[in-house]
Design a protein around this motif. Structure first.
Motif, PDB file in Angstrom:
ATOM      1  N   VAL A 137       9.447  21.745   6.101  1.00 17.11           N
ATOM      2  CA  VAL A 137       9.386  20.805   4.977  1.00 17.11           C
ATOM      3  C   VAL A 137       8.228  19.839   5.167  1.00 17.11           C
ATOM      4  CG1 VAL A 137      10.602  18.959   3.746  1.00 17.11           C
ATOM      5  CG2 VAL A 137      11.853  20.977   4.545  1.00 17.11           C
ATOM      6  N   TYR A 138       7.418  19.693   4.108  1.00 17.83           N
ATOM      7  CA  TYR A 138       6.352  18.688   4.086  1.00 17.83           C
ATOM      8  C   TYR A 138       6.696  17.724   2.961  1.00 17.83           C
ATOM      9  CZ  TYR A 138       1.689  16.634   4.224  1.00 17.83           C
ATOM     10  OH  TYR A 138       0.636  15.757   4.348  1.00 17.83           O
ATOM     11  N   ARG A 139       7.213  16.559   3.341  1.00  8.80           N
ATOM     12  CA  ARG A 139       7.714  15.607   2.355  1.00  8.80           C
ATOM     13  C   ARG A 139       6.621  14.609   2.000  1.00  8.80           C
ATOM     14  NH1 ARG A 139      12.827  15.005   0.930  1.00  8.80           N
ATOM     15  NH2 ARG A 139      13.529  16.176   2.762  1.00  8.80           N
ATOM     16  N   ILE A 140       6.384  14.414   0.706  1.00  9.08           N
ATOM     17  CA  ILE A 140       5.364  13.460   0.285  1.00  9.08           C
ATOM     18  C   ILE A 140       6.003  12.284  -0.444  1.00  9.08           C
ATOM     19  CG2 ILE A 140       3.500  15.151   0.191  1.00  9.08           C
ATOM     20  CD1 ILE A 140       3.812  15.280  -2.813  1.00  9.08           C
ATOM     21  N   ARG A 141       5.379  11.139  -0.285  1.00  7.48           N
ATOM     22  CA  ARG A 141       5.871   9.904  -0.904  1.00  7.48           C
ATOM     23  C   ARG A 141       4.751   9.280  -1.721  1.00  7.48           C
ATOM     24  NH1 ARG A 141       8.345  10.568   3.977  1.00  7.48           N
ATOM     25  NH2 ARG A 141      10.618  10.367   3.985  1.00  7.48           N
ATOM     26  N   GLY A 142       5.018   8.093  -2.255  1.00  8.95           N
ATOM     27  CA  GLY A 142       4.048   7.434  -3.109  1.00  8.95           C
ATOM     28  C   GLY A 142       2.780   7.024  -2.381  1.00  8.95           C
ATOM     29  N   LEU A 143       1.731   6.769  -3.158  1.00  8.95           N
ATOM     30  CA  LEU A 143       0.456   6.355  -2.603  1.00  8.95           C
ATOM     31  C   LEU A 143       0.560   4.938  -2.040  1.00  8.95           C
ATOM     32  CD1 LEU A 143      -1.918   7.648  -5.427  1.00  8.95           C
ATOM     33  CD2 LEU A 143      -1.431   8.729  -3.237  1.00  8.95           C
ATOM     34  N   GLU A 144      -0.226   4.690  -1.007  1.00  3.24           N
ATOM     35  CA  GLU A 144      -0.201   3.395  -0.327  1.00  3.24           C
ATOM     36  C   GLU A 144      -0.839   2.304  -1.191  1.00  3.24           C
ATOM     37  OE1 GLU A 144      -1.654   1.613   3.979  1.00  3.24           O
ATOM     38  OE2 GLU A 144      -2.858   3.136   2.971  1.00  3.24           O
ATOM     39  N   PHE A 145      -0.215   1.137  -1.183  1.00  8.61           N
ATOM     40  CA  PHE A 145      -0.827  -0.037  -1.806  1.00  8.61           C
ATOM     41  C   PHE A 145      -0.878  -1.159  -0.785  1.00  8.61           C
ATOM     42  CE2 PHE A 145      -0.488  -4.164  -3.943  1.00  8.61           C
ATOM     43  CZ  PHE A 145      -1.701  -4.119  -4.639  1.00  8.61           C
ATOM     44  N   LEU A 146      -2.041  -1.809  -0.668  1.00  6.08           N
ATOM     45  CA  LEU A 146      -2.234  -2.873   0.303  1.00  6.08           C
ATOM     46  C   LEU A 146      -2.039  -4.229  -0.361  1.00  6.08           C
ATOM     47  CD1 LEU A 146      -5.465  -1.524   2.054  1.00  6.08           C
ATOM     48  CD2 LEU A 146      -3.086  -1.192   2.756  1.00  6.08           C
ATOM     49  N   ASP A 147      -1.091  -5.012   0.149  1.00  8.44           N
ATOM     50  CA  ASP A 147      -0.934  -6.389  -0.313  1.00  8.44           C
ATOM     51  C   ASP A 147      -2.012  -7.239   0.341  1.00  8.44           C
ATOM     52  OD1 ASP A 147       1.189  -6.540  -2.162  1.00  8.44           O
ATOM     53  OD2 ASP A 147       2.601  -6.132  -0.543  1.00  8.44           O
ATOM     54  N   SER A 148      -2.829  -7.836  -0.455  1.00  7.14           N
ATOM     55  CA  SER A 148      -3.911  -8.669   0.069  1.00  7.14           C
ATOM     56  C   SER A 148      -4.268  -9.725  -0.959  1.00  7.14           C
ATOM     57  CB  SER A 148      -5.145  -7.801   0.378  1.00  7.14           C
ATOM     58  OG  SER A 148      -6.256  -8.618   0.700  1.00  7.14           O
ATOM     59  N   GLU A 149      -4.741 -10.854  -0.481  1.00  4.47           N
ATOM     60  CA  GLU A 149      -5.171 -11.911  -1.392  1.00  4.47           C
ATOM     61  C   GLU A 149      -6.563 -11.633  -1.935  1.00  4.47           C
ATOM     62  OE1 GLU A 149      -4.790 -15.651   0.547  1.00  4.47           O
ATOM     63  OE2 GLU A 149      -2.604 -15.511   0.756  1.00  4.47           O
ATOM     64  N   ALA A 150      -7.260 -10.662  -1.356  1.00  2.70           N
ATOM     65  CA  ALA A 150      -8.613 -10.312  -1.815  1.00  2.70           C
ATOM     66  C   ALA A 150      -8.544  -9.081  -2.697  1.00  2.70           C
ATOM     67  CB  ALA A 150      -9.531 -10.055  -0.620  1.00  2.70           C
ATOM     68  N   ILE A 151      -9.062  -9.178  -3.917  1.00  5.78           N
ATOM     69  CA  ILE A 151      -9.004  -8.053  -4.841  1.00  5.78           C
ATOM     70  C   ILE A 151      -9.755  -6.853  -4.296  1.00  5.78           C
ATOM     71  CG2 ILE A 151     -11.029  -8.793  -6.183  1.00  5.78           C
ATOM     72  CD1 ILE A 151      -7.832  -7.137  -7.578  1.00  5.78           C
ATOM     73  N   GLU A 152     -10.837  -7.086  -3.532  1.00  4.31           N
ATOM     74  CA  GLU A 152     -11.621  -5.980  -2.980  1.00  4.31           C
ATOM     75  C   GLU A 152     -10.784  -5.155  -2.014  1.00  4.31           C
ATOM     76  OE1 GLU A 152     -12.538  -9.123  -2.876  1.00  4.31           O
ATOM     77  OE2 GLU A 152     -14.240  -9.244  -4.274  1.00  4.31           O
ATOM     78  N   THR A 153     -10.000  -5.840  -1.194  1.00  4.57           N
ATOM     79  CA  THR A 153      -9.160  -5.133  -0.211  1.00  4.57           C
ATOM     80  C   THR A 153      -8.010  -4.408  -0.889  1.00  4.57           C
ATOM     81  OG1 THR A 153      -9.685  -6.818   1.433  1.00  4.57           O
ATOM     82  CG2 THR A 153      -7.795  -5.406   1.885  1.00  4.57           C
ATOM     83  N   ALA A 154      -7.315  -5.097  -1.777  1.00  4.68           N
ATOM     84  CA  ALA A 154      -6.180  -4.486  -2.471  1.00  4.68           C
ATOM     85  C   ALA A 154      -6.633  -3.301  -3.316  1.00  4.68           C
ATOM     86  CB  ALA A 154      -5.487  -5.526  -3.345  1.00  4.68           C
TER      87      ALA A 154
END
Length: 254
Positions: A137-154
């Motif tokens: 089984v290869y289980r996939i989940r949602g795409l990663e989202f980075l919480d950051s105060e900088a819009i460039e990083t997020a």
């Protein structure tokens, strides 16, 4: 191998990309075949659909000496190929449920192919595992989202990049603004990085702010739907995705 995940997660796309990478290898001299199972409504249609994908003509005459299943197994016996079986979940049945007269449960057919044709490998996509001993089984989940105060990083996270790409299909000049960050963070978390949900949400950027889109998602999943003609019915709305999974559950699970 079975790629397992909720509807709209990108299982089919991942499977196709994986199969495409094998095209130039020598692992499958007899070919790579895509078998589209989503349209099927009965498990009895699996074997004819597989035969059609393989361009193999089944003998269905009154004097046939072998069952359609046996014909397929005999055809595959000496083959070295990859079968991509897409959208398997609705063809599964609990192991305790016996097949009806002459029918073969979908997962049982996979097991028979693996036993009969050791040179055939199977890549399946499904919302649930096939429950076979040989299954990886290869289980996939949602795409990663980075919480950051900088819009460039997020905005550099996978979820945000897919949202941006989808938004530019609707509004080619769309660009992030610092004021978008709270709305972006909220909708990515509400959708848990689900690719289909992100694409459906991005379709609203021409008339709503990201904060308003997130608020509508919070209010009702029915907000996320598409009227595009060439999208499969099961992917035209988040409601359709979840209703399909809901119908697979037993009363206790519900």
């Amino acid at each position: 191998m079975t790629i397992v995940g909720p509807g709209g997660m990108g299982k089919t796309r991942l499977a196709l990309a994986s199969a495409e990478r094998q095209l130039d290898s020598n692992l499958f001299p007899n070919g790579i075949y895509f078998v589209k199972l989503a349209p099927l409504r009965e498990v009895g249609h699996v074997i004819p659909t597989l035969a059609e994908a393989l361009d193999f003509l089944l003998d269905t005459g009154e004097q046939q000496s072998r069952s359609p299943k046996q014909q397929i197994l005999d055809y595959l016996r000496q083959k070295q190929m990859l079968l991509l079986l897409d959208n398997f979940e609705h063809l599964l049945a609990p192991p305790s449920v016996p097949p009806k007269g002459g029918e073969v449960h979908g997962a049982d057919l996979v097991a028979d192919i693996l036993q009969t044709a050791p040179g055939v490998q199977i890549l399946a996509t499904s919302r649930e595992r096939l429950q076979l001993h040989e299954e990886q089984v290869y289980r996939i989940r949602g795409l990663e989202f980075l919480d950051s105060e900088a819009i460039e990083t997020a905005a550099d996270s996978d979820a945000a990049r897919l949202f941006l790409q989808s938004a530019r299909q609707v509004r080619p000049n769309f660009e992030w603004q610092a004021t978008d960050l709270p709305g972006l963070s909220r909708l990515c978390h509400l959708l848990e990085g689900l690719p289909l949900g992100l694409k459906l949400a991005a379709a609203w950027v021409d008339i709503l702010s990201l904060a308003d889109i997130a608020a509508e998602i919070q209010r009702s999943l029915d907000f996320l739907e598409s009227e595009k003609r060439n999208i499969p019915k099961r992917h035209r709305s988040m409601r359709a995705v979840f209703d399909t999974s809901w119908q697979r559950l037993s009363e206790t699970e519900r």
